[in-house]
Write a protein that holds these residues in place. Sequence first.
Motif, mmCIF file in Angstrom:
data_model
loop_
_atom_site.group_PDB
_atom_site.id
_atom_site.type_symbol
_atom_site.label_atom_id
_atom_site.label_comp_id
_atom_site.label_asym_id
_atom_site.label_seq_id
_atom_site.Cartn_x
_atom_site.Cartn_y
_atom_site.Cartn_z
ATOM 1 N N LEU A 191 -5.529 3.010 -36.694
ATOM 2 C CA LEU A 191 -4.947 1.806 -36.080
ATOM 3 C C LEU A 191 -4.876 0.668 -37.092
ATOM 4 O O LEU A 191 -4.286 -0.362 -36.814
ATOM 5 N N THR A 204 -14.917 11.177 -35.449
ATOM 6 C CA THR A 204 -13.579 11.636 -35.081
ATOM 7 C C THR A 204 -12.994 10.791 -33.962
ATOM 8 O O THR A 204 -13.665 9.950 -33.380
ATOM 9 N N GLY A 205 -11.730 11.062 -33.684
ATOM 10 C CA GLY A 205 -11.043 10.560 -32.500
ATOM 11 C C GLY A 205 -11.040 9.051 -32.374
ATOM 12 O O GLY A 205 -10.711 8.331 -33.311
ATOM 13 N N VAL A 206 -11.434 8.589 -31.221
ATOM 14 C CA VAL A 206 -11.306 7.181 -30.876
ATOM 15 C C VAL A 206 -12.171 6.314 -31.800
ATOM 16 O O VAL A 206 -11.841 5.166 -32.081
ATOM 17 N N TYR A 207 -13.271 6.867 -32.311
ATOM 18 C CA TYR A 207 -14.140 6.074 -33.189
ATOM 19 C C TYR A 207 -13.448 5.765 -34.510
ATOM 20 O O TYR A 207 -13.613 4.681 -35.074
ATOM 21 N N TRP A 221 -1.697 10.469 -38.888
ATOM 22 C CA TRP A 221 -1.881 10.664 -37.444
ATOM 23 C C TRP A 221 -1.265 11.983 -36.982
ATOM 24 O O TRP A 221 -1.923 12.824 -36.361
ATOM 25 N N LEU A 266 -5.979 9.071 -36.232
ATOM 26 C CA LEU A 266 -5.257 7.904 -35.719
ATOM 27 C C LEU A 266 -5.802 6.654 -36.388
ATOM 28 O O LEU A 266 -6.875 6.165 -36.055
ATOM 29 N N ALA A 292 -10.257 5.368 -34.789
ATOM 30 C CA ALA A 292 -9.309 4.317 -34.438
ATOM 31 C C ALA A 292 -9.993 2.953 -34.420
ATOM 32 O O ALA A 292 -9.475 1.970 -34.957
ATOM 33 N N ILE A 293 -11.191 2.907 -33.841
ATOM 34 C CA ILE A 293 -11.903 1.629 -33.727
ATOM 35 C C ILE A 293 -12.345 1.129 -35.108
ATOM 36 O O ILE A 293 -12.175 -0.048 -35.438
#
Lengths: 379, 250
Positions: A70, A151-154, A62, A68, A156-157
């Motif tokens: 999760l 990338t990014g939030v995807y 991260w 990131l 994380a999901i």
Amino acid sequence: MMQPKSADPMSRYRPSAELIAILAVCALFVVVPALLNNDYLLNKVARYLVLGMLAMSLSLSWGYAGILNLGQAMSFGLGSYAMAMTLKLKTVPVHTGPQGLPDFMVWNNVAQLPWFWWPFESQTFAILAGIAIPAAVAAALGWFMFRGRVTGVYVAIITLAAMVVLNLVIIDQQQYTGGFNGITDLAQLELFGIAFDAYGRSTYYLVTICMAAALLGAYAFTRTKAGLIIQAIRDHESRVRYFGYDVGAYQIVAFALSAAIAGLAGMLYTIVMEFASPTFLGVQLSLSVVVWCAVGGRQSLLGALLGAILVAGVQGALSESATFLETWTLVMGGLFVLIVLFLPKGLAGLVSSLWALIRQRPFRPFRGVHGIGQTEGGA
Amino acid sequence: MNPYLQLSNVTVSFNGFLALNDLNLDVSKGELRCLIGPNGAGKTTALDLICGKVKQSAGSIVFNDTVLDGLEEHRIARAGIGRKFQVPSVFRELTVSDNLRVACAQHPGVFSNLRPGHRQADDEAVERLAELVGLTDQLKRPAAFLSHGQTQWLEIGMLVAQNAALILMDEPTAGMTAQETRKTADLFLRLKGRHTLIVVEHDMGFVKAIGDVISVMHLGQLLAQGSACEIEANPAVRKAYLGRGGITNA
């Protein structure tokens, strides 16, 4: 003219402040048993060290690579189950006889050992698998994500979802995995003729040595050029491509390395806790790791490690104290909000700004002279 | 002999809008080619296309006998093409020296960069580059602290570090003082010959100072090509710039 030129190569071979801090912290944890004559507390410190390792592994993906994850606890859980499976098989001759099965399989009317348990008869295999399987799973997941430029939030999901799926599968396949109860009642790990009792000093030292090795290994990685490039990717992903670097390959390597360290931490956790449980790859733990990392400073390996030890330690102390029995989650939540708001680089960021301030004061006139010398050298 | 870089009949469409419309452009080796044109002519899109940021819907690009069509950006970069962006694109959280180190991309493979000590090997190159772009006293500062002009210089230094055979420069002097612009012109003249350069620029003074051949683009096509005098005398070019105060004020 000469001075600034010679000053630079010197600093190249001088250990960085970060390395000195890492070595100091490792040394500190080596002497803890001498100061702490209490097996219960020693086990607790070992537990926090393992959680620190887990947070440190997330800092690598991260904080350094900007990924990131999760689902960092998925790698942790895989490592934990690998160790638990081999330690469980060692109990079979005692519990159910030489040709028997792990006790929970007997209770679930399983007739023979499922194929994926077979290789775990070998402890060496299990230890290698506890590192290699999380790394391979992460590399495969990374291959799909980073080749597809997710990338990014995807990210994380996807990572969170992958962990939840594995968690549900483990709970569902009770006859093979122990389900909700996890794998309990384990034998002790024996390595090079040393038995690792969860409450003994040998286990504490095993954890400390692994923690130090992982920390130094991760630090060494961040100091290589690949370590620099992953930070460049975090900063400006597409720009890195136009220099000819295969961004996806770098991300996969960083992601897999992070997972390998988390897997090692998971194996140690099984030894320290004496069981493996689906909660080890649960959402709650996985999100806690993110919080620890943020509090300690995600862009500092040591910061994340100490952040986890500090927060998990305070969490433990608060949840056991009578005054905060009801409100400790509130206290922790408040602390987290304050740190994220006022210290975006976490406690490590605070320490490094303070350090810069202390260093600057007495040397200010000297630094001025130094600066002029450099300009002359450059022009 | 084939041209070094050849764009043949390339078309780029953004939801039906033809940013490049059947464009043909040849550049020979060692040349410093200036690309000018009114706003929206497709200059930046042409550079984006060469470096792989956008893909063409028709046509073909050949560089140094390699067909670039459909290659990923990093493959195009490894084929020897470097790009400087209009908005200076550096790694703002990294120090100036680390920015230059990343740009020393002679060994782009991930495993060759896992060896310890590799990072130090670039140190000498970094010092030399910093001197070239005048950032020696900024080496340890994060790139975010640099002024706009310094950031432009840093990115130019990074392209020199990358040592690409073909360098694409998108408005390299934007935000620079007159003196900095002169320094940039000097640097480009030094790069010419060893490298092939394509420079998109609005500043005609700068273009005249550096360019041998100027290509003028208009509405996604090549409108004219020639020396500065020829271009300024060209009636079609004058017409394209009509109402914009003439080419010198473009």
